[in-house]
Design a protein around this motif. Structure first.
Motif, mmCIF file in Angstrom:
data_model
loop_
_atom_site.group_PDB
_atom_site.id
_atom_site.type_symbol
_atom_site.label_atom_id
_atom_site.label_comp_id
_atom_site.label_asym_id
_atom_site.label_seq_id
_atom_site.Cartn_x
_atom_site.Cartn_y
_atom_site.Cartn_z
ATOM 1 N N ALA A 84 32.733 1.844 36.548
ATOM 2 C CA ALA A 84 32.296 2.190 35.421
ATOM 3 C C ALA A 84 31.405 1.161 34.812
ATOM 4 C CB ALA A 84 33.322 2.733 34.427
ATOM 5 N N VAL A 85 30.103 1.558 34.731
ATOM 6 C CA VAL A 85 29.140 0.539 34.038
ATOM 7 C C VAL A 85 28.609 1.098 32.878
ATOM 8 C CG1 VAL A 85 26.827 -0.590 34.465
ATOM 9 C CG2 VAL A 85 28.492 -0.391 36.213
ATOM 10 N N VAL A 86 28.415 2.372 32.861
ATOM 11 C CA VAL A 86 27.998 3.085 31.506
ATOM 12 C C VAL A 86 28.903 4.131 31.068
ATOM 13 C CG1 VAL A 86 26.262 4.607 30.812
ATOM 14 C CG2 VAL A 86 25.366 2.703 32.357
ATOM 15 N N MET A 87 29.238 4.135 30.012
ATOM 16 C CA MET A 87 30.511 4.954 29.373
ATOM 17 C C MET A 87 30.035 5.949 28.339
ATOM 18 S SD MET A 87 33.645 5.251 30.072
ATOM 19 C CE MET A 87 34.153 3.969 30.663
ATOM 20 N N ALA A 88 30.413 7.359 28.451
ATOM 21 C CA ALA A 88 29.976 8.075 27.519
ATOM 22 C C ALA A 88 30.687 7.856 26.431
ATOM 23 C CB ALA A 88 30.269 9.398 28.127
ATOM 24 N N GLU A 89 30.329 7.888 25.268
ATOM 25 C CA GLU A 89 30.971 7.803 23.726
ATOM 26 C C GLU A 89 30.369 8.803 22.968
ATOM 27 O OE1 GLU A 89 29.854 4.658 20.702
ATOM 28 O OE2 GLU A 89 31.084 3.701 22.092
ATOM 29 N N GLN A 90 31.666 9.587 22.340
ATOM 30 C CA GLN A 90 31.374 10.594 21.380
ATOM 31 C C GLN A 90 31.512 10.355 20.010
ATOM 32 O OE1 GLN A 90 34.141 13.619 23.479
ATOM 33 N NE2 GLN A 90 32.103 15.015 23.117
ATOM 34 N N ASP A 91 30.905 10.840 19.113
ATOM 35 C CA ASP A 91 31.097 10.555 17.560
ATOM 36 C C ASP A 91 31.278 11.778 17.173
ATOM 37 O OD1 ASP A 91 30.444 9.839 15.046
ATOM 38 O OD2 ASP A 91 28.602 8.853 15.517
ATOM 39 N N SER A 92 32.402 11.554 16.047
ATOM 40 C CA SER A 92 32.847 12.731 15.394
ATOM 41 C C SER A 92 31.741 13.601 14.437
ATOM 42 C CB SER A 92 34.267 12.431 14.655
ATOM 43 O OG SER A 92 34.047 11.431 13.705
ATOM 44 N N ASN A 93 30.840 12.673 13.934
ATOM 45 C CA ASN A 93 29.857 13.028 13.087
ATOM 46 C C ASN A 93 28.951 14.133 13.783
ATOM 47 O OD1 ASN A 93 31.217 11.578 11.125
ATOM 48 N ND2 ASN A 93 30.296 9.703 11.618
ATOM 49 N N ILE A 94 28.925 14.001 14.859
ATOM 50 C CA ILE A 94 27.785 14.866 15.533
ATOM 51 C C ILE A 94 28.439 15.767 16.807
ATOM 52 C CG2 ILE A 94 25.860 13.322 15.475
ATOM 53 C CD1 ILE A 94 26.581 12.409 18.324
ATOM 54 N N PRO A 95 27.728 16.850 17.174
ATOM 55 C CA PRO A 95 28.508 17.983 17.760
ATOM 56 C C PRO A 95 29.053 17.485 18.989
ATOM 57 C CG PRO A 95 26.699 18.821 16.875
ATOM 58 C CD PRO A 95 26.550 17.653 16.708
#
Length: 690
Positions: A84-95
């Motif tokens: 894992a070099v690039v990780m997906a990161e979610q933000d509760s402020n966007i869909p």
């Protein structure tokens, strides 16, 4: 009325299944040769083009491109994995369909990719687009960007084809997002679609992220959007047929009647929303109880309700509202537009689904209902419906359309046999030495022809047809490479391959179309004649042509699959037709992207060129007369007419030149003229443009 519209839609959608197969094979061929020739990219043909929607309902062609030198995106649940070099990161402020990409380790990344990582360690989506524009040798401007894609006016001089394509550079995800897998693949479905077998197939397909942020977001430049285009293509391919027709009809109407300015960004209504609606309806609505036109009305009602409530759920992530960023005023505008479409749906379908408006004009003419530009089609529909002879005219029109549809369907079988899949020879020639390049070409195509693999790509009824097409394609591709390598001085290196095209043409001798129609090997023989002509093997060529023409004259019970000259292929230096310089030049200058060629017309042309080389002008004149009769009474596909006219013009031009030279002969010394003739017809190239 509805039955008339249904017949029009069905006639336009006749080619859908073949188009699916053709594109899937093309993608497979290109990606195989990319891997074998060490190209770093992988391509996916997506969107309406790959989903079988006719060109009349499309605005552009969509291609997704993944650079294998770039990293794969991982999810939090996979963080413990060392890769894992690039990780997906979610933000509760966007869909949830949007995310940011956090770089955990720059050390093993491509140097170009490192240049688009910001100071906080996030991959910049805007810079990613600009970076890939440089790979395409484009002088990038902001106007080129259309959402996540780079929009290119690829062939502006062509007037009969789509002249724009969108290239979307993307990153591949290690797997489907866990929050989708936990819901999409296990939710209950009212209409038993997608079936479990299809869901299992979709789950094995790739998921991507594309460089575009949520509209109005403060971190727009570092946001990416999940893309399920590959999965959507598979779902649409296996969608219930009425919904495929519904999607085409609505996309046709949208292209012609629901048009928003380029300044409306993001667009209030796009073709993706139509596809989303059809996917939801296919899953939840019992279509068997409805006619096609009623199904279209129900789908419009679904969209109208979405805009009224300002909520259009994403198909894979329903908690994401596709129109949540729009104002209520904008939603009301779209709702009113869709409602107006529904009121005049019958005329909208007939005037958008078919370019010639044949059915609509026929009904109006028979009922003597006048219509003008900018007509009130609601009023016209009312006049037609209230006409006392309307029912009889509708029945007659449906019968006529079905008859014409059967004729067109039979005629278009010739185009189903098109075997010009892709520009693989060009890719090979640019990258490889002769022997290696020819080996790669064979290693790319032959495994696909293997029964198990071809059955995975195309439906059962198309297997034999596409196997033959691939053999013929391989024969053509090897021929183009042989001529190219010979012209570069590699004749000795490719000597062992000289008869390979004839071997593949023999394997693809006869094509079997769906319904057990056949070309009885006629085109296989034509391809052998074409090979000998291009390779300069003229001995016995005239006799081969005469044999084919005799067979055709004596036997009319066949379907002849077409040949096709691609303009862009002719513009490269990997085109065997360079030996016929006049024809080569005319194809390049043609106003169309490609020219369909009747194999029989090609045989007439080649025979005439051989006779011209022998100086037999009397027999050439006889051939031209026959070609003109065929042109005048052409019963085959009308797409052939342009190539036939081109062949006639070339031969007549050369005959005219010979006539001029003979007149010169009466005024000059005989020996002098002999030298001229020798120079013109027996010099460096027997097909030199004069």
């Amino acid at each position: 009325m509805d039955k008339v519209a249904n017949e029009v839609i069905s006639a336009e959608m006749f080619d859908t299944l073949r188009q699916f197969c053709f594109i899937k094979i093309t993608d497979e061929l290109i990606n195989r040769v990319f891997r074998k020739a060490d190209y770093s990219h992988q391509i996916y043909t997506v969107g309406s083009n790959s989903e079988g929607i006719p060109y009349s309902a499309m605005n552009d062609e969509d291609i997704m491109i993944y650079n294998r030198a770039f990293p794969i995106v991982w999810w939090n649940s996979q963080e413990k994995d060392r890769e894992a070099v690039v990780m997906a990161e979610q933000d509760s402020n966007i869909p949830p369909v949007y995310l940011r990409l956090k770089v955990l380790d720059k050390g093993c990344l491509d140097k170009d990719f490192k240049s688009i990582i910001d100071n906080d360690g996030y991959v910049n989506a805007t810079d990613f687009i600009k970076l890939n524009a440089t790979y395409m040798n484009l002088n990038y401007t902001d106007e080129m960007r259309q959402g996540p894609s780079i929009s290119i006016n690829a062939i502006p001089k062509c007037v009969d084809v789509i002249n724009k394509h969108d290239s979307v550079y993307c990153l591949k995800c290690q797997s489907w997002p866990p929050f989708i897998s936990d819901f999409f693949f296990i939710r209950k479905r009212l209409n038993n679609w997608p079936a479990q077998k299809l869901l299992d197939k979709v789950k094995c397909l790739e998921c991507h992220v594309v460089p575009i942020g949520y509209p109005g977001s403060e971190s727009f430049d570092v946001e990416w959007r999940l893309s399920f285009s590959v999965a959507e293509k598979q779902l649409v391919i296996e969608m219930y047929e009425p919904y495929s027709k519904c999607m085409f009809a609505l996309k046709s109407i949208k292209k012609k009647y629901i048009i928003y300015s380029d300044s409306d960004k993001p667009t209030p209504f796009c073709s993706y929303f139509i596809k989303t609606a059809c996917l939801w309806m296919c899953e939840t609505f019992p279509h068997k109880d409805y006619s096609l036109m009623d199904l279209i009305r129900e789908t419009l009602d679904w969209l109208i309700d979405c805009y009224e409530s300002k909520h259009l759920p994403h198909y894979f992530i329903p908690q994401h509202n596709l129109i949540g960023h729009l104002s209520m005023e904008c939603c009301d505008n779209v709702r009113k537009t869709l409602t107006a479409v529904k009121r005049t749906l019958w005329s909208m379908v007939l005037l958008s689904a078919s370019d010639d408006h044949f059915a609509f004009n026929t009904v109006c003419d028979k009922l003597k209902v006048t219509r003008e530009n900018n007509a009130d089609y609601n009023a016209i529909e009312t006049k037609i419906l209230n006409h006392p002879k309307a029912t009889a005219v509708f029945k007659e029109t449906v019968k006529s359309l079905r008859h014409n549809y059967n004729l067109i369907n039979f005629s278009n079988m010739s185009i189903w046999g098109d075997h010009s899949f892709t520009y693989t020879p060009i890719l090979v020639a640019r990258k490889m030495q002769p022997e290696c390049g020819l080996d790669i070409l064979e290693d790319t195509v032959l495994p696909i022809v293997d029964l198990c693999q071809i059955e995975e790509i195309v439906p059962k009824g198309f297997v034999e047809m596409f196997k033959t097409c691939l053999y013929r394609y391989l024969g053509d591709a090897v021929t183009h490479l042989l001529v190219s390598f010979i012209n570069k001085g590699y004749e000795t290196a490719v000597s062992s391959y000289m008869n390979a095209p004839l071997h593949y043409y023999d394997l693809g001798h006869e094509i079997i179309f769906p319904g057990r129609y056949s070309d009885y090997g006629i085109v296989g023989e034509v391809l052998e004649v074409q090979y000998h002509y291009l390779m300069g093997n003229y001995e016995g060529l005239k006799k081969k042509c005469e044999s084919i023409l005799t067979t055709v004259t004596e036997n009319k019970n066949y379907v002849v699959s077409c040949l096709k000259f691609h303009q862009k292929h002719f513009e490269t230096n990997v085109c065997a037709w360079e030996v016929d310089e006049l024809l080569h030049h005319l194809v390049i200058c043609c106003h169309t992207m490609h020219i369909y060629v009747s194999p029989i017309a090609l045989v007439y042309y080649i025979k005439a060129r051989v006779l011209l080389k022998e100086g037999d002008t009397d027999n050439v004149l006889t051939l031209v007369k026959k070609m003109k009769i065929i042109y005048k009474e052409f019963n085959d596909h009308p797409a052939y007419l342009e190539s036939m006219k081109m062949f006639i013009n070339i031969i007549e031009s050369l005959l005219g030149l010979l006539g001029v030279m003979r007149r010169i002969f009466t005024f000059q010394n005989e020996n002098s003229l002999c030298n001229v003739v020798s120079i013109r017809f027996n010099g460096i190239s027997p097909f030199l443009i004069i």
